[in-house]
Design a protein around this motif. Sequence first.
Motif, PDB file in Angstrom:
ATOM      1  N   MET A 176      20.957 -26.503 -12.127  1.00 33.70           N
ATOM      2  CA  MET A 176      21.251 -25.075 -12.269  1.00 33.70           C
ATOM      3  C   MET A 176      21.622 -24.821 -13.723  1.00 33.70           C
ATOM      4  N   HIS A 177      20.826 -23.993 -14.394  1.00 37.79           N
ATOM      5  CA  HIS A 177      21.045 -23.714 -15.816  1.00 37.79           C
ATOM      6  C   HIS A 177      21.488 -22.267 -16.002  1.00 37.79           C
ATOM      7  N   GLY A 178      22.389 -22.032 -16.958  1.00 36.76           N
ATOM      8  CA  GLY A 178      22.984 -20.712 -17.162  1.00 36.76           C
ATOM      9  C   GLY A 178      22.217 -19.806 -18.091  1.00 36.76           C
ATOM     10  N   SER A 179      20.924 -19.660 -17.866  1.00 35.50           N
ATOM     11  CA  SER A 179      20.119 -18.673 -18.590  1.00 35.50           C
ATOM     12  C   SER A 179      18.877 -18.375 -17.762  1.00 35.50           C
ATOM     13  N   LEU A 180      18.091 -17.434 -18.240  1.00 32.79           N
ATOM     14  CA  LEU A 180      16.805 -17.153 -17.615  1.00 32.79           C
ATOM     15  C   LEU A 180      15.763 -18.023 -18.312  1.00 32.79           C
ATOM     16  N   LEU A 181      15.619 -19.261 -17.840  1.00 32.94           N
ATOM     17  CA  LEU A 181      14.651 -20.162 -18.456  1.00 32.94           C
ATOM     18  C   LEU A 181      13.262 -19.522 -18.441  1.00 32.94           C
ATOM     19  N   PRO A 182      12.488 -19.783 -19.505  1.00 34.86           N
ATOM     20  CA  PRO A 182      12.680 -20.786 -20.570  1.00 34.86           C
ATOM     21  C   PRO A 182      13.548 -20.326 -21.746  1.00 34.86           C
ATOM     22  N   GLN A 183      14.171 -19.174 -21.652  1.00 33.01           N
ATOM     23  CA  GLN A 183      15.035 -18.724 -22.741  1.00 33.01           C
ATOM     24  C   GLN A 183      16.344 -19.511 -22.742  1.00 33.01           C
ATOM     25  N   TYR A 184      16.872 -19.738 -23.933  1.00 34.65           N
ATOM     26  CA  TYR A 184      18.175 -20.378 -24.121  1.00 34.65           C
ATOM     27  C   TYR A 184      18.291 -21.714 -23.384  1.00 34.65           C
ATOM     28  N   ALA A 200      23.363 -16.524 -26.057  1.00 32.98           N
ATOM     29  CA  ALA A 200      22.734 -15.251 -25.701  1.00 32.98           C
ATOM     30  C   ALA A 200      23.519 -14.078 -26.281  1.00 32.98           C
ATOM     31  N   ILE A 201      24.851 -14.146 -26.216  1.00 34.32           N
ATOM     32  CA  ILE A 201      25.673 -13.058 -26.752  1.00 34.32           C
ATOM     33  C   ILE A 201      25.608 -13.035 -28.273  1.00 34.32           C
ATOM     34  N   ARG A 231      20.593  -8.679 -24.034  1.00 39.51           N
ATOM     35  CA  ARG A 231      21.143  -7.696 -23.106  1.00 39.51           C
ATOM     36  C   ARG A 231      21.089  -8.160 -21.656  1.00 39.51           C
ATOM     37  N   GLN A 232      20.539  -9.358 -21.412  1.00 38.52           N
ATOM     38  CA  GLN A 232      20.629  -9.936 -20.083  1.00 38.52           C
ATOM     39  C   GLN A 232      20.525 -11.450 -20.181  1.00 38.52           C
ATOM     40  N   THR A 233      21.041 -12.105 -19.179  1.00 40.88           N
ATOM     41  CA  THR A 233      20.871 -13.549 -19.022  1.00 40.88           C
ATOM     42  C   THR A 233      20.869 -13.804 -17.522  1.00 40.88           C
ATOM     43  N   GLY A 234      21.228 -15.002 -17.080  1.00 46.86           N
ATOM     44  CA  GLY A 234      21.210 -15.260 -15.654  1.00 46.86           C
ATOM     45  C   GLY A 234      21.376 -16.719 -15.339  1.00 46.86           C
ATOM     46  N   ALA A 248      18.847 -12.565 -12.623  1.00 47.66           N
ATOM     47  CA  ALA A 248      19.298 -11.976 -13.888  1.00 47.66           C
ATOM     48  C   ALA A 248      20.608 -11.223 -13.700  1.00 47.66           C
ATOM     49  N   VAL A 249      21.406 -11.189 -14.773  1.00 49.78           N
ATOM     50  CA  VAL A 249      22.614 -10.361 -14.832  1.00 49.78           C
ATOM     51  C   VAL A 249      22.632  -9.635 -16.171  1.00 49.78           C
ATOM     52  N   PRO A 250      23.232  -8.429 -16.221  1.00 51.60           N
ATOM     53  CA  PRO A 250      23.267  -7.692 -17.484  1.00 51.60           C
ATOM     54  C   PRO A 250      24.357  -8.209 -18.417  1.00 51.60           C
ATOM     55  N   ILE A 251      24.119  -8.046 -19.715  1.00 52.64           N
ATOM     56  CA  ILE A 251      25.148  -8.280 -20.731  1.00 52.64           C
ATOM     57  C   ILE A 251      25.447  -6.923 -21.364  1.00 52.64           C
ATOM     58  N   LEU A 252      26.627  -6.380 -21.102  1.00 45.54           N
ATOM     59  CA  LEU A 252      27.004  -5.097 -21.676  1.00 45.54           C
ATOM     60  C   LEU A 252      27.425  -5.277 -23.129  1.00 45.54           C
ATOM     61  N   GLN A 253      27.428  -4.198 -23.878  1.00 42.40           N
ATOM     62  CA  GLN A 253      27.647  -4.254 -25.321  1.00 42.40           C
ATOM     63  C   GLN A 253      28.985  -4.873 -25.701  1.00 42.40           C
ATOM     64  N   ASP A 254      30.001  -4.704 -24.859  1.00 41.96           N
ATOM     65  CA  ASP A 254      31.324  -5.233 -25.172  1.00 41.96           C
ATOM     66  C   ASP A 254      31.718  -6.434 -24.304  1.00 41.96           C
ATOM     67  N   ASP A 255      30.804  -6.945 -23.499  1.00 44.59           N
ATOM     68  CA  ASP A 255      31.117  -8.099 -22.656  1.00 44.59           C
ATOM     69  C   ASP A 255      31.456  -9.318 -23.507  1.00 44.59           C
ATOM     70  N   THR A 256      32.494 -10.043 -23.094  1.00 50.31           N
ATOM     71  CA  THR A 256      32.804 -11.323 -23.720  1.00 50.31           C
ATOM     72  C   THR A 256      32.068 -12.436 -22.973  1.00 50.31           C
ATOM     73  N   ALA A 257      32.069 -13.628 -23.574  1.00 48.28           N
ATOM     74  CA  ALA A 257      31.381 -14.751 -22.952  1.00 48.28           C
ATOM     75  C   ALA A 257      31.984 -15.093 -21.595  1.00 48.28           C
ATOM     76  N   SER A 258      33.312 -15.025 -21.471  1.00 42.74           N
ATOM     77  CA  SER A 258      33.919 -15.354 -20.183  1.00 42.74           C
ATOM     78  C   SER A 258      33.532 -14.331 -19.116  1.00 42.74           C
ATOM     79  N   GLU A 259      33.402 -13.068 -19.504  1.00 45.11           N
ATOM     80  CA  GLU A 259      32.973 -12.052 -18.545  1.00 45.11           C
ATOM     81  C   GLU A 259      31.531 -12.286 -18.108  1.00 45.11           C
TER      82      GLU A 259
END
Length: 314
Positions: free
Chosen positions: A109-117, A126-127, A132-135, A155-166
């Motif tokens: 299980m990898h923390g991105s939308l492969l093959p990205q990152y 990604a941040i 603007r998204q990962t997964g 996929a999940v969204p990355i909002l403009q002010d999201d931190t890595a922990s969020e």
Amino acid sequence: MKPHLPARAIVFAYHDVGVRCLRVLLDAGVEVPLVVTHEDSPGENIWFASVAQVAAEHGLRCVAPADAHLPELLAEAAASNPDFLFSFYYRHMLKAAWLNVPRCGAFNMHGSLLPQYRGRVPVNWAIIEGARQTGATLHRMNEKPDNGAIVDQCAVPILQDDTASEVFGKVVTAAEIVLARSLPRMLDGTAAERVQDLSQGRYYGGRKPEDGRIPAQASAPQIHNLVRALAAPYPGAFCRIGGRAIVIDRTRLVGLSQANADGSLRLLCQDNAMWLHAADGSMLNVLAAHDSDGPIDPAGFERRFAGRSVSVEI
């Protein structure tokens, strides 16, 4: 290849993704004869849940060897006749000796939308790059990292002010969703896989605390991305003023710029607010910062820096 029932899986796991995905397997009735995890490092900020604790709660055999490729551990795993091997945020690469143990294959299980990152710390990268998204992606393992065919991803969204922990919290949920919806097909042998188009992404390396130094020529959006990618519980984005490390904890993009782009990075205080003036003239509102003496705020800025504007050391 369809596994016998109930299915058995060797699980390599660590961190929150490891905890949640192990729970998914147990909830589905998968037998887990062996869990391999890591000893927590004494120098690391352990802000995440414990795989070893979950294993203990369920009476599972759990080990944390410095070298997972010990012959006796491989022999023990092979003797359990597992159908699958899963790696859920286990930090070390597994060699062919492990990948060949399960009858139906090994999956990661990898923390991105492969093959990205592909590679290390994908959420942080990604941040940093303003994605603007990962997964989360479940994929078949081979001897090259994050290279095998994809079973499923979410996929999940990355909002403009999201931190890595969020964002990581979202990725944990995505990982749980991916495994829970893929597992029935994996267990009955009907899961479809698709080969990755590796030209659509690249590998990224690990990061060290010193990599958090804010580049002198970075724009306000680039600094904002670095700050939120490295915000607590990570080591933080920082600059140096008077030989001291100033950690920028939280920022806000406001779309302001000044005409006097003098090529320097400056920290300043005006209108009862703190700002970073980037080399290109763009401005970034600094909402929180600290150094070894504690928090830095507008009220104490002039006393701390003997002025209302101070240049950052390059």
